[in-house]
Design a protein around this motif. Structure first.
Motif, PDB file in Angstrom:
ATOM      1  N   ARG A 142       0.678  -1.277   0.013  1.00  0.00           N
ATOM      2  CA  ARG A 142      -0.123  -0.105   0.005  1.00  0.00           C
ATOM      3  C   ARG A 142       0.716   1.287  -0.134  1.00  0.00           C
ATOM      4  O   ARG A 142       0.748   2.127  -1.016  1.00  0.00           O
ATOM      5  N   LEU A 143       1.975   1.401   0.864  1.00  0.00           N
ATOM      6  CA  LEU A 143       2.769   2.434   0.930  1.00  0.00           C
ATOM      7  C   LEU A 143       3.611   2.494  -0.402  1.00  0.00           C
ATOM      8  O   LEU A 143       3.808   3.724  -0.693  1.00  0.00           O
ATOM      9  N   ALA A 144       3.998   1.405  -1.056  1.00  0.00           N
ATOM     10  CA  ALA A 144       4.613   1.845  -1.943  1.00  0.00           C
ATOM     11  C   ALA A 144       3.719   2.271  -3.107  1.00  0.00           C
ATOM     12  O   ALA A 144       4.467   3.052  -4.178  1.00  0.00           O
ATOM     13  N   ALA A 145       2.612   1.779  -3.492  1.00  0.00           N
ATOM     14  CA  ALA A 145       1.646   2.648  -4.194  1.00  0.00           C
ATOM     15  C   ALA A 145       1.408   4.072  -4.081  1.00  0.00           C
ATOM     16  O   ALA A 145       1.344   4.948  -4.846  1.00  0.00           O
ATOM     17  N   GLU A 146       1.364   4.434  -2.678  1.00  0.00           N
ATOM     18  CA  GLU A 146       1.315   5.818  -2.249  1.00  0.00           C
ATOM     19  C   GLU A 146       2.402   6.749  -2.251  1.00  0.00           C
ATOM     20  O   GLU A 146       2.232   7.743  -2.745  1.00  0.00           O
ATOM     21  N   HIS A 147       3.651   6.132  -2.437  1.00  0.00           N
ATOM     22  CA  HIS A 147       5.067   6.827  -2.280  1.00  0.00           C
ATOM     23  C   HIS A 147       5.867   6.278  -3.399  1.00  0.00           C
ATOM     24  O   HIS A 147       7.186   6.167  -3.244  1.00  0.00           O
ATOM     25  N   GLN A 148       5.216   6.061  -4.625  1.00  0.00           N
ATOM     26  CA  GLN A 148       6.040   5.357  -5.687  1.00  0.00           C
ATOM     27  C   GLN A 148       7.310   6.058  -5.992  1.00  0.00           C
ATOM     28  O   GLN A 148       8.364   5.211  -6.061  1.00  0.00           O
ATOM     29  N   THR A 149       7.367   7.174  -5.924  1.00  0.00           N
ATOM     30  CA  THR A 149       8.559   8.285  -6.122  1.00  0.00           C
ATOM     31  C   THR A 149       9.276   8.742  -5.200  1.00  0.00           C
ATOM     32  O   THR A 149      10.268   9.617  -5.513  1.00  0.00           O
ATOM     33  N   ASP A 150       8.883   8.360  -3.943  1.00  0.00           N
ATOM     34  CA  ASP A 150       9.757   9.100  -2.697  1.00  0.00           C
ATOM     35  C   ASP A 150       9.836   7.937  -1.732  1.00  0.00           C
ATOM     36  O   ASP A 150       9.406   7.633  -0.918  1.00  0.00           O
ATOM     37  N   ARG A 151      11.216   7.672  -1.651  1.00  0.00           N
ATOM     38  CA  ARG A 151      11.566   6.381  -1.069  1.00  0.00           C
ATOM     39  C   ARG A 151      11.582   7.049   0.452  1.00  0.00           C
ATOM     40  O   ARG A 151      11.240   5.881   1.394  1.00  0.00           O
ATOM     41  N   GLU A 152      12.164   8.204   0.615  1.00  0.00           N
ATOM     42  CA  GLU A 152      12.230   8.378   2.182  1.00  0.00           C
ATOM     43  C   GLU A 152      10.451   8.485   2.682  1.00  0.00           C
ATOM     44  O   GLU A 152      10.648   8.107   3.892  1.00  0.00           O
ATOM     45  N   ALA A 153       9.772   9.178   2.108  1.00  0.00           N
ATOM     46  CA  ALA A 153       8.327   9.133   2.559  1.00  0.00           C
ATOM     47  C   ALA A 153       7.853   7.721   2.703  1.00  0.00           C
ATOM     48  O   ALA A 153       7.377   7.354   3.701  1.00  0.00           O
ATOM     49  N   TYR A 154       8.113   6.642   1.919  1.00  0.00           N
ATOM     50  CA  TYR A 154       7.694   5.291   2.240  1.00  0.00           C
ATOM     51  C   TYR A 154       8.466   4.719   3.350  1.00  0.00           C
ATOM     52  O   TYR A 154       7.602   4.016   4.117  1.00  0.00           O
ATOM     53  N   THR A 155       9.615   5.059   3.650  1.00  0.00           N
ATOM     54  CA  THR A 155      10.504   4.364   4.773  1.00  0.00           C
ATOM     55  C   THR A 155      10.026   4.937   5.907  1.00  0.00           C
ATOM     56  O   THR A 155       9.532   4.303   6.832  1.00  0.00           O
ATOM     57  N   ASP A 156       9.463   6.377   5.878  1.00  0.00           N
ATOM     58  CA  ASP A 156       9.016   7.042   7.143  1.00  0.00           C
ATOM     59  C   ASP A 156       7.833   6.546   7.622  1.00  0.00           C
ATOM     60  O   ASP A 156       7.233   6.291   8.881  1.00  0.00           O
ATOM     61  N   ALA A 157       6.929   6.123   6.400  1.00  0.00           N
ATOM     62  CA  ALA A 157       5.638   5.889   6.654  1.00  0.00           C
ATOM     63  C   ALA A 157       5.263   4.366   7.387  1.00  0.00           C
ATOM     64  O   ALA A 157       4.503   4.140   8.043  1.00  0.00           O
ATOM     65  N   LYS A 158       6.685   3.572   7.124  1.00  0.00           N
ATOM     66  CA  LYS A 158       6.591   2.320   7.665  1.00  0.00           C
ATOM     67  C   LYS A 158       7.041   2.351   9.216  1.00  0.00           C
ATOM     68  O   LYS A 158       6.759   1.297   9.856  1.00  0.00           O
ATOM     69  N   SER A 159       7.507   3.417   9.803  1.00  0.00           N
ATOM     70  CA  SER A 159       8.458   3.456  10.768  1.00  0.00           C
ATOM     71  C   SER A 159       7.491   3.108  12.050  1.00  0.00           C
ATOM     72  O   SER A 159       7.847   2.375  12.960  1.00  0.00           O
ATOM     73  N   ALA A 160       6.063   3.545  12.136  1.00  0.00           N
ATOM     74  CA  ALA A 160       5.508   3.187  13.366  1.00  0.00           C
ATOM     75  C   ALA A 160       5.025   1.941  13.445  1.00  0.00           C
ATOM     76  O   ALA A 160       5.313   1.318  14.474  1.00  0.00           O
ATOM     77  N   TYR A 161       4.769   1.119  12.281  1.00  0.00           N
ATOM     78  CA  TYR A 161       4.830  -0.201  12.135  1.00  0.00           C
ATOM     79  C   TYR A 161       5.865  -0.991  12.795  1.00  0.00           C
ATOM     80  O   TYR A 161       5.721  -1.929  13.352  1.00  0.00           O
ATOM     81  N   VAL A 162       7.101  -0.687  12.205  1.00  0.00           N
ATOM     82  CA  VAL A 162       8.141  -1.323  12.539  1.00  0.00           C
ATOM     83  C   VAL A 162       8.522  -1.109  13.955  1.00  0.00           C
ATOM     84  O   VAL A 162       9.016  -2.032  14.661  1.00  0.00           O
ATOM     85  N   GLU A 163       8.489  -0.166  14.721  1.00  0.00           N
ATOM     86  CA  GLU A 163       8.287   0.111  15.975  1.00  0.00           C
ATOM     87  C   GLU A 163       7.660  -0.832  16.900  1.00  0.00           C
ATOM     88  O   GLU A 163       7.983  -1.307  17.766  1.00  0.00           O
ATOM     89  N   THR A 164       6.393  -0.942  16.274  1.00  0.00           N
ATOM     90  CA  THR A 164       5.594  -1.833  17.062  1.00  0.00           C
ATOM     91  C   THR A 164       5.983  -3.308  17.027  1.00  0.00           C
ATOM     92  O   THR A 164       5.783  -3.620  18.142  1.00  0.00           O
ATOM     93  N   VAL A 165       6.382  -3.676  16.105  1.00  0.00           N
ATOM     94  CA  VAL A 165       7.040  -4.977  16.053  1.00  0.00           C
ATOM     95  C   VAL A 165       8.111  -5.094  16.688  1.00  0.00           C
ATOM     96  O   VAL A 165       8.426  -6.180  17.442  1.00  0.00           O
TER      97      VAL A 165
END
Length: 173
Positions: A142-165
């Motif tokens: 989902r995030l790759a589709a939303e941030h297809q041309t912005d690697r940094e935004a893609y990575t940032d958007a995953k961070s809350a989930y990664v922290e939870t895990v």
């Protein structure tokens, strides 16, 4: 263009890691290395990922690694990110345009007590909990589709989930 692209799991990823790990060990000072691991999504069997092999190297001393790793990895066609704002690590990319057609490998160098080395707990948790890996895969697509041309935004958007895990993984340890 350096788009975010998620592809289905490729069973060759562990082999590509092993091949690159051999090349790295051949050019890096073995007395500095305390660990060399395949991490990130390509290290989780069955998990879709960006087709980039992430390699994490723990070293006795980051200062000592900075003195020799840059030149050694340049000889393997890696580009060093000298301006990395995170000073607790070194980051190298192989294949990034304009030096190649697409990223193929990332090498992260840190000390064993560093935050990057602690992230192995995330990989290990996903390996042990396939249902969590499936949840992560859906989020990444989902995030790759939303941030297809912005690697940094893609990575940032995953961070809350990664922290939870990460919290679950540390609790389990």
């Amino acid at each position: 263009m350096d788009d975010v692209e998620i592809v289905n799991y490729d069973p060759r990823w562990p082999v590509l890691f092993d091949e690159e790990a051999k090349r790295l060990r051949a050019v890096l000072d073995p007395s500095l290395i305390v660990g060399l691991e395949h991490f990130g999504s390509t290290a989780v069997p069955g998990l879709s990922a960006k087709p980039i092999i992430d390699i994490l190297i723990a070293v006795q001393s980051l200062a000592d690694a900075q003195a020799t790793f840059v030149e050694a990895l340049r000889n393997l066609d890696y580009v060093y990110w000298a301006d990395n704002p995170k000073k607790d690590r070194m980051f190298f990319v192989k294949g990034m345009p304009p030096f190649g057609s697409r990223r193929s490998h990332h090498v992260h160098v840190t000390e064993p007590h560093g935050e990057m080395w602690q992230r192995l707990a995330f990989r290990d948790y996903l390996r042990a909990h396939p249902e969590e890996a499936t949840t992560y895969e859906r989020l990444k697509r989902r995030l790759a589709a939303e941030h297809q041309t912005d690697r940094e935004a893609y990575t940032d958007a995953k961070s809350a989930y990664v922290e939870t895990v990460m919290r679950k993984a540390i609790k389990r340890a």
